[in-house]
Design a protein around this motif. Structure first.
Motif, PDB file in Angstrom:
ATOM      1  N   UNK A  62      -3.249  16.724  46.942  1.00  0.00           N
ATOM      2  CA  UNK A  62      -3.251  16.023  45.541  1.00  0.00           C
ATOM      3  C   UNK A  62      -4.371  16.883  44.899  1.00  0.00           C
ATOM      4  N   UNK A  63      -4.074  17.310  43.362  1.00  0.00           N
ATOM      5  CA  UNK A  63      -4.908  18.099  42.902  1.00  0.00           C
ATOM      6  C   UNK A  63      -4.715  18.017  41.358  1.00  0.00           C
ATOM      7  N   UNK A  64      -5.610  18.360  40.481  1.00  0.00           N
ATOM      8  CA  UNK A  64      -5.316  18.372  38.841  1.00  0.00           C
ATOM      9  C   UNK A  64      -4.887  19.610  38.553  1.00  0.00           C
ATOM     10  N   UNK A  65      -3.936  19.649  37.643  1.00  0.00           N
ATOM     11  CA  UNK A  65      -3.653  21.001  37.163  1.00  0.00           C
ATOM     12  C   UNK A  65      -4.695  21.611  36.315  1.00  0.00           C
ATOM     13  N   UNK A  66      -4.869  22.893  36.483  1.00  0.00           N
ATOM     14  CA  UNK A  66      -6.076  23.518  36.002  1.00  0.00           C
ATOM     15  C   UNK A  66      -5.918  23.954  34.495  1.00  0.00           C
ATOM     16  N   UNK A  67      -7.074  23.888  34.045  1.00  0.00           N
ATOM     17  CA  UNK A  67      -6.876  24.382  32.619  1.00  0.00           C
ATOM     18  C   UNK A  67      -6.031  25.597  32.330  1.00  0.00           C
ATOM     19  N   UNK A  68      -5.413  25.710  30.983  1.00  0.00           N
ATOM     20  CA  UNK A  68      -4.792  27.009  30.575  1.00  0.00           C
ATOM     21  C   UNK A  68      -5.607  27.889  30.264  1.00  0.00           C
ATOM     22  N   UNK A  86      -0.205  33.859  29.239  1.00  0.00           N
ATOM     23  CA  UNK A  86      -0.789  32.602  29.419  1.00  0.00           C
ATOM     24  C   UNK A  86      -0.716  32.543  30.932  1.00  0.00           C
ATOM     25  N   UNK A  87      -1.716  31.875  31.462  1.00  0.00           N
ATOM     26  CA  UNK A  87      -1.704  31.430  32.854  1.00  0.00           C
ATOM     27  C   UNK A  87      -2.353  30.228  33.342  1.00  0.00           C
ATOM     28  N   UNK A  88      -1.918  29.544  34.623  1.00  0.00           N
ATOM     29  CA  UNK A  88      -2.482  28.370  35.011  1.00  0.00           C
ATOM     30  C   UNK A  88      -2.666  28.794  36.504  1.00  0.00           C
ATOM     31  N   UNK A  89      -4.044  28.795  37.010  1.00  0.00           N
ATOM     32  CA  UNK A  89      -4.414  28.953  38.297  1.00  0.00           C
ATOM     33  C   UNK A  89      -3.669  28.021  39.193  1.00  0.00           C
ATOM     34  N   UNK A  90      -3.270  28.347  40.338  1.00  0.00           N
ATOM     35  CA  UNK A  90      -2.454  27.455  41.456  1.00  0.00           C
ATOM     36  C   UNK A  90      -3.264  27.522  42.565  1.00  0.00           C
ATOM     37  N   UNK A  91      -2.970  26.269  43.409  1.00  0.00           N
ATOM     38  CA  UNK A  91      -3.955  26.244  44.820  1.00  0.00           C
ATOM     39  C   UNK A  91      -2.912  27.289  45.744  1.00  0.00           C
ATOM     40  N   UNK A  92      -3.811  27.658  46.854  1.00  0.00           N
ATOM     41  CA  UNK A  92      -3.368  28.890  47.714  1.00  0.00           C
ATOM     42  C   UNK A  92      -2.020  28.588  48.167  1.00  0.00           C
ATOM     43  N   UNK A  93      -1.792  27.149  48.554  1.00  0.00           N
ATOM     44  CA  UNK A  93      -0.541  26.926  49.025  1.00  0.00           C
ATOM     45  C   UNK A  93       0.827  27.091  48.485  1.00  0.00           C
ATOM     46  N   UNK A  94       0.733  27.405  47.053  1.00  0.00           N
ATOM     47  CA  UNK A  94       1.779  27.581  46.254  1.00  0.00           C
ATOM     48  C   UNK A  94       2.549  28.811  46.484  1.00  0.00           C
ATOM     49  N   UNK A  95       3.785  29.091  46.974  1.00  0.00           N
ATOM     50  CA  UNK A  95       4.539  30.312  47.022  1.00  0.00           C
ATOM     51  C   UNK A  95       5.417  30.853  45.815  1.00  0.00           C
ATOM     52  N   UNK A 164      -9.745  33.814  27.446  1.00  0.00           N
ATOM     53  CA  UNK A 164     -10.210  32.508  27.184  1.00  0.00           C
ATOM     54  C   UNK A 164      -9.440  31.601  28.257  1.00  0.00           C
ATOM     55  N   UNK A 165     -10.536  30.489  28.484  1.00  0.00           N
ATOM     56  CA  UNK A 165     -10.269  29.348  29.175  1.00  0.00           C
ATOM     57  C   UNK A 165     -10.253  28.082  28.343  1.00  0.00           C
ATOM     58  N   UNK A 166      -9.266  27.160  28.050  1.00  0.00           N
ATOM     59  CA  UNK A 166      -9.142  26.140  27.170  1.00  0.00           C
ATOM     60  C   UNK A 166      -9.395  24.763  27.892  1.00  0.00           C
ATOM     61  N   UNK A 167     -10.715  24.357  27.645  1.00  0.00           N
ATOM     62  CA  UNK A 167     -11.161  23.294  28.323  1.00  0.00           C
ATOM     63  C   UNK A 167     -10.895  22.168  27.683  1.00  0.00           C
ATOM     64  N   UNK A 168     -10.462  22.026  26.355  1.00  0.00           N
ATOM     65  CA  UNK A 168      -9.985  20.901  25.360  1.00  0.00           C
ATOM     66  C   UNK A 168      -8.568  21.348  25.006  1.00  0.00           C
ATOM     67  N   UNK A 169      -7.891  20.116  24.499  1.00  0.00           N
ATOM     68  CA  UNK A 169      -6.654  20.115  23.976  1.00  0.00           C
ATOM     69  C   UNK A 169      -6.367  20.180  22.771  1.00  0.00           C
ATOM     70  N   UNK A 170      -5.761  21.086  21.995  1.00  0.00           N
ATOM     71  CA  UNK A 170      -5.536  20.833  20.641  1.00  0.00           C
ATOM     72  C   UNK A 170      -4.755  19.656  20.330  1.00  0.00           C
ATOM     73  N   UNK A 171      -5.137  18.842  19.177  1.00  0.00           N
ATOM     74  CA  UNK A 171      -4.541  17.836  18.873  1.00  0.00           C
ATOM     75  C   UNK A 171      -5.001  16.556  19.560  1.00  0.00           C
TER      76      UNK A 171
END
Length: 189
Positions: A62-68, A86-95, A164-171
């Protein structure tokens, strides 16, 4: 990701140096105006795949999706010519297989999302300089200037793309309260 790598998401309004580890990310390359329909469809696809992976892993992780995050080339003066990853970091378990299943699932469920070219790949690490920008994206140049002056004052040079790492969501966040980490990989001169 924020719990695993808290320093990567905790920039301050004053520049600092940090060592960024290599991370595995969902990535997609593109070009064009980031306020355009193509960019929006690509980001929607990327998020769709990230959430599909999280749903598949939920029974065991269980985890939160990382920022864009975005890697940028070009100038704001010619937005149509900008190139981006554009990227979204993933847990090490993702293949790669997990990512391929998620791309397939999103392609079937979200016809407006563009999942073409989404891949699982490493995002290089190394020494970097970063700063927190608070405010609208079009006011970033002053923050970038502060960061680049800091880099030069440290006897370093920029050694890669604008990150850039987006900590806020536009809109969902008022433009004056938007929070974006601006980061550059650096090297000795």
């Amino acid at each position: 990701m924020k719990k695993t790598y808290p320093a990567l998401y905790a920039a301050k309004a004053t520049p600092s140096l940090l060592d960024v580890p290599e991370r595995t990310c969902l990535m997609v390359d593109g070009s064009g105006d980031p306020s355009g329909d193509h960019y929006r469809a690509v980001v929607e696809g990327l998020y769709g795949v990230a959430y599909a992976i999280r749903a598949e892993l939920k029974p065991v992780l269980t985890y939160s999706v990382a920022p864009l995050e975005g890697l940028w080339e070009g100038t704001p003066d010619d937005r149509a010519a900008m190139r981006w990853t554009m990227c979204i970091p993933q847990p090490a378990r993702v293949t790669s297989e997990t990512a391929a299943r998620a791309v397939h699932a999103v392609r079937g469920k979200k016809p407006g999302a563009n999942v073409d070219g989404i891949r699982l790949a490493p995002l290089a690490g190394g020494e970097a300089a970063q700063i927190l920008h608070t405010g609208p994206y079009d006011e970033e140049p002053a923050t970038v200037e502060t960061l680049l002056k800091f880099v030069a004052d440290q006897g370093l040079t920029v050694a890669g793309r604008h990150h850039e790492i987006y900590l806020s969501v536009p809109g969902r966040t008022a433009p004056e309260k938007m929070r974006t980490i601006i980061r550059y990989p650096v090297a000795s001169r």
